[in-house]
Design a protein around this motif. Sequence first.
Motif, PDB file in Angstrom:
ATOM      1  N   MET A   1      10.579   0.720   3.076  1.00 25.68           N
ATOM      2  CA  MET A   1      11.104   0.788   1.651  1.00 25.68           C
ATOM      3  C   MET A   1      11.687   2.001   1.157  1.00 25.68           C
ATOM      4  O   MET A   1      11.383   3.100   1.362  1.00 25.68           O
ATOM      5  CB  MET A   1      10.220   0.456   0.530  1.00 25.68           C
ATOM      6  CG  MET A   1       8.952   1.160   0.450  1.00 25.68           C
ATOM      7  SD  MET A   1       7.714   0.905  -0.859  1.00 25.68           S
ATOM      8  CE  MET A   1       6.404   1.418  -0.256  1.00 25.68           C
ATOM      9  N   GLY A   2      12.844   1.582   0.092  1.00 29.91           N
ATOM     10  CA  GLY A   2      13.223   3.019  -0.499  1.00 29.91           C
ATOM     11  C   GLY A   2      12.638   2.762  -1.926  1.00 29.91           C
ATOM     12  O   GLY A   2      13.205   1.580  -2.430  1.00 29.91           O
ATOM     13  N   ALA A   3      12.159   3.584  -2.662  1.00 34.50           N
ATOM     14  CA  ALA A   3      11.586   3.338  -3.892  1.00 34.50           C
ATOM     15  C   ALA A   3      11.580   4.363  -5.011  1.00 34.50           C
ATOM     16  O   ALA A   3      11.465   5.688  -4.543  1.00 34.50           O
ATOM     17  CB  ALA A   3      10.164   2.898  -3.949  1.00 34.50           C
ATOM     18  N   GLU A   4      11.660   4.303  -6.132  1.00 35.39           N
ATOM     19  CA  GLU A   4      11.171   5.406  -7.075  1.00 35.39           C
ATOM     20  C   GLU A   4       9.693   5.264  -7.220  1.00 35.39           C
ATOM     21  O   GLU A   4       9.101   4.223  -6.601  1.00 35.39           O
ATOM     22  CB  GLU A   4      11.717   5.187  -8.456  1.00 35.39           C
ATOM     23  CG  GLU A   4      13.157   5.454  -8.629  1.00 35.39           C
ATOM     24  CD  GLU A   4      13.844   5.356 -10.022  1.00 35.39           C
ATOM     25  OE1 GLU A   4      13.256   5.530 -11.010  1.00 35.39           O
ATOM     26  OE2 GLU A   4      15.224   4.960 -10.194  1.00 35.39           O
ATOM     27  N   LEU A   5       8.960   5.910  -7.969  1.00 36.50           N
ATOM     28  CA  LEU A   5       7.517   5.873  -8.098  1.00 36.50           C
ATOM     29  C   LEU A   5       7.289   4.226  -8.641  1.00 36.50           C
ATOM     30  O   LEU A   5       5.978   3.843  -8.195  1.00 36.50           O
ATOM     31  CB  LEU A   5       6.686   7.019  -8.692  1.00 36.50           C
ATOM     32  CG  LEU A   5       6.984   8.288  -8.044  1.00 36.50           C
ATOM     33  CD1 LEU A   5       6.308   9.418  -8.827  1.00 36.50           C
ATOM     34  CD2 LEU A   5       6.474   8.293  -6.763  1.00 36.50           C
TER      35      LEU A   5
ATOM     36  N   LEU B   1      12.754  13.435 -11.076  1.00 32.97           N
ATOM     37  CA  LEU B   1      12.812  11.885 -10.575  1.00 32.97           C
ATOM     38  C   LEU B   1      12.462  11.984  -9.030  1.00 32.97           C
ATOM     39  O   LEU B   1      13.035  12.637  -8.125  1.00 32.97           O
ATOM     40  CB  LEU B   1      14.187  11.500 -10.442  1.00 32.97           C
ATOM     41  CG  LEU B   1      14.635  10.172  -9.843  1.00 32.97           C
ATOM     42  CD1 LEU B   1      13.709   8.956 -10.410  1.00 32.97           C
ATOM     43  CD2 LEU B   1      16.075   9.897  -9.880  1.00 32.97           C
ATOM     44  N   THR B   2      11.117  11.540  -8.749  1.00 30.56           N
ATOM     45  CA  THR B   2      10.648  11.351  -7.409  1.00 30.56           C
ATOM     46  C   THR B   2      10.972  10.198  -6.725  1.00 30.56           C
ATOM     47  O   THR B   2      10.729   8.911  -7.538  1.00 30.56           O
ATOM     48  CB  THR B   2       9.394  11.580  -7.330  1.00 30.56           C
ATOM     49  OG1 THR B   2       8.868  12.805  -7.945  1.00 30.56           O
ATOM     50  CG2 THR B   2       8.620  11.556  -6.092  1.00 30.56           C
ATOM     51  N   GLU B   3      11.653   9.950  -5.641  1.00 29.59           N
ATOM     52  CA  GLU B   3      11.959   8.909  -4.747  1.00 29.59           C
ATOM     53  C   GLU B   3      11.478   8.935  -3.325  1.00 29.59           C
ATOM     54  O   GLU B   3      11.071  10.165  -2.974  1.00 29.59           O
ATOM     55  CB  GLU B   3      13.473   8.638  -4.713  1.00 29.59           C
ATOM     56  CG  GLU B   3      14.347   8.376  -5.881  1.00 29.59           C
ATOM     57  CD  GLU B   3      15.647   8.100  -6.053  1.00 29.59           C
ATOM     58  OE1 GLU B   3      16.024   6.927  -5.545  1.00 29.59           O
ATOM     59  OE2 GLU B   3      16.474   9.088  -6.148  1.00 29.59           O
ATOM     60  N   MET B   4      11.104   7.881  -2.820  1.00 34.73           N
ATOM     61  CA  MET B   4      10.532   7.981  -1.400  1.00 34.73           C
ATOM     62  C   MET B   4      11.302   6.942  -0.629  1.00 34.73           C
ATOM     63  O   MET B   4      11.877   6.039  -0.986  1.00 34.73           O
ATOM     64  CB  MET B   4       8.995   7.820  -1.507  1.00 34.73           C
ATOM     65  CG  MET B   4       8.629   6.209  -1.832  1.00 34.73           C
ATOM     66  SD  MET B   4       6.844   6.153  -2.057  1.00 34.73           S
ATOM     67  CE  MET B   4       6.644   4.861  -3.075  1.00 34.73           C
TER      68      MET B   4
END
Lengths: 332, 332
Positions: free
Chosen positions: B198-202, A195-198
């Motif tokens: 932002m904070g996000a998954e892909l 699970l990649t988050e950014m």
Amino acid sequence: MKKNLSRREKVLDLLYQNQDKYLSGEELSNKLGVSRTSIWKYINYLREAGYQIESSSKVGYRLITSADNLLPEEIKRNLNTEIIGQEIIYYKEIESTNDTAKRLAQSGVDEGTVVIAEEQKRGKGRLGREFCSPLGGIWLSCILRPDIKPTLATRATYIASLAIVKTINKLSAVDAKIKWPNDILIGDKKVSGILTEMGAELDRVDYLVVGMGINLNFSLDNFDESLHNKVTTIYHETGKKVSRVEFVQALLEEIERIYYKLNNFEEILEEWKAYSYTLGRIVKIDSKREEIIGEAIDIAEDGALLVKVDDKVRKFYSGEVSLCHQGFNSGN
Amino acid sequence: MKKNLSRREKVLDLLYQNQDKYLSGEELSNKLGVSRTSIWKYINYLREAGYQIESSSKVGYRLITSADNLLPEEIKRNLNTEIIGQEIIYYKEIESTNDTAKRLAQSGVDEGTVVIAEEQKRGKGRLGREFCSPLGGIWLSCILRPDIKPTLATRATYIASLAIVKTINKLSAVDAKIKWPNDILIGDKKVSGILTEMGAELDRVDYLVVGMGINLNFSLDNFDESLHNKVTTIYHETGKKVSRVEFVQALLEEIERIYYKLNNFEEILEEWKAYSYTLGRIVKIDSKREEIIGEAIDIAEDGALLVKVDDKVRKFYSGEVSLCHQGFNSGN
């Protein structure tokens, strides 16, 4: 490489190096330049963490058996990396390594910092799904800070999937494959997920948190029976337990090796394709608007899956792709 | 709409409604169902925040003047929104409203939550640049949680720039314009900037934090003299001070109105274009590889700037675009 070791890590290192004899409290105290009371505290800490350490007031301390838990001092002892895992933050139990890693990333910790836990109480899969994470598995999140645009963040998932599949195959002699974009399979059963988050500005990544879960040394009993045809563990497949410390070391080293090629995605992709389960198969795409069936034929330069639908090649980005005649979207 | 008011907010509201007479501690205490000691504490809090409240042990309390500071109770009193600003978190002084909002977003606060401060000590612009944020301006960050892919996050900047430019023009009778992608100008000087993170998954946004800074009621003296040809303030332009509370109310209402159109970007864009400073002008693009000069002709459906270069239309995404013969990349 033994750099950046804390005193606690050095105590363990010295005990490992001298398993054939006793080390006196005085020797340890002199070598590390700390009081004998401190040495005594470090030894107690290690015992509580599961190490068997013999002691005698006359001759000193001797390490009998290690614990194969994932203490930072244990992992870093023989870790051959420059960035990845140079800082390791360890929990016996955690809600989610990704959530903690995101908080740490936001507070500014260095690239390469790893959050690892023996057990996750609320492990997360994609789109908020649950991820079963019992004792005996590997549950870790790695913080990366590449200087790239958010649109390229998907590369982190390629790096992680390739590192995991290579580590599994090397240490347990199975033939694991990558199911695009973020699962690892043995046969047709899931053994690992990513699970990649950014965190990002619109045109610059601030941090990536790459969460990895690997079903290593535990049995299938940990999963609901309804999932037994969809998930597996390495222990279930091989009947053997793998050293978890060695697994993590090998994994972190692989991640670093591949991460160094970040700006050379073609090269990563070439290696990745050799482990692909998805390419060449018939896949189904569930978008909100339509259901599409086609053949997965390649990966585009930007990480998208290229699917041939009615003689036309279309690009798909997210995990809305499933393999036909399988129900891989649920479970673990 | 007066919903979700806390007791402290209700005390202020009652004082406002009864400015022509005295309200006794007993009346306030009965109306709100709290002790007279609590009422006394609320009154003291409001005085410390700058409100002038007359009091007499015989007749009670009466509001003389408000403070035009940005207390949540003051903003929410006449705020006509359903989501945006229903929760307001106020600081006299803060490092950066965006950093605090990101932490809050990660900890799960509701969509629409606003972080606002009288003064930022380390205000942030794009790419880590400093953003001067003295007393008298508007410095706030708004948390959104749209169900969109990260590639569409740029829409938040369109929403914010349109809301700011409309609010400025409505409340201070100037002719502000939007410099793509995230600055507001009066004439050719910057009066406001936006930073979207932002904070996000892909494949899914978790949260957007839209930071907005508006140079409202303060003089140019707050900027280094070298910037006086690049930045301005509304007070400097008009010689008049605007009610900051009214400004924030109008701004939050505009944001909500436009945010409701998120999935209808064409409509937002149509309105946005009427305020564009950039379209029709010659722009310079500084990418890492080349320097390109062309005419900004339109905005693409995905938020990119369309630039005509040598009879070919090219797309540009980030803020690497500057107007020719100007140095807009630095300052404020």
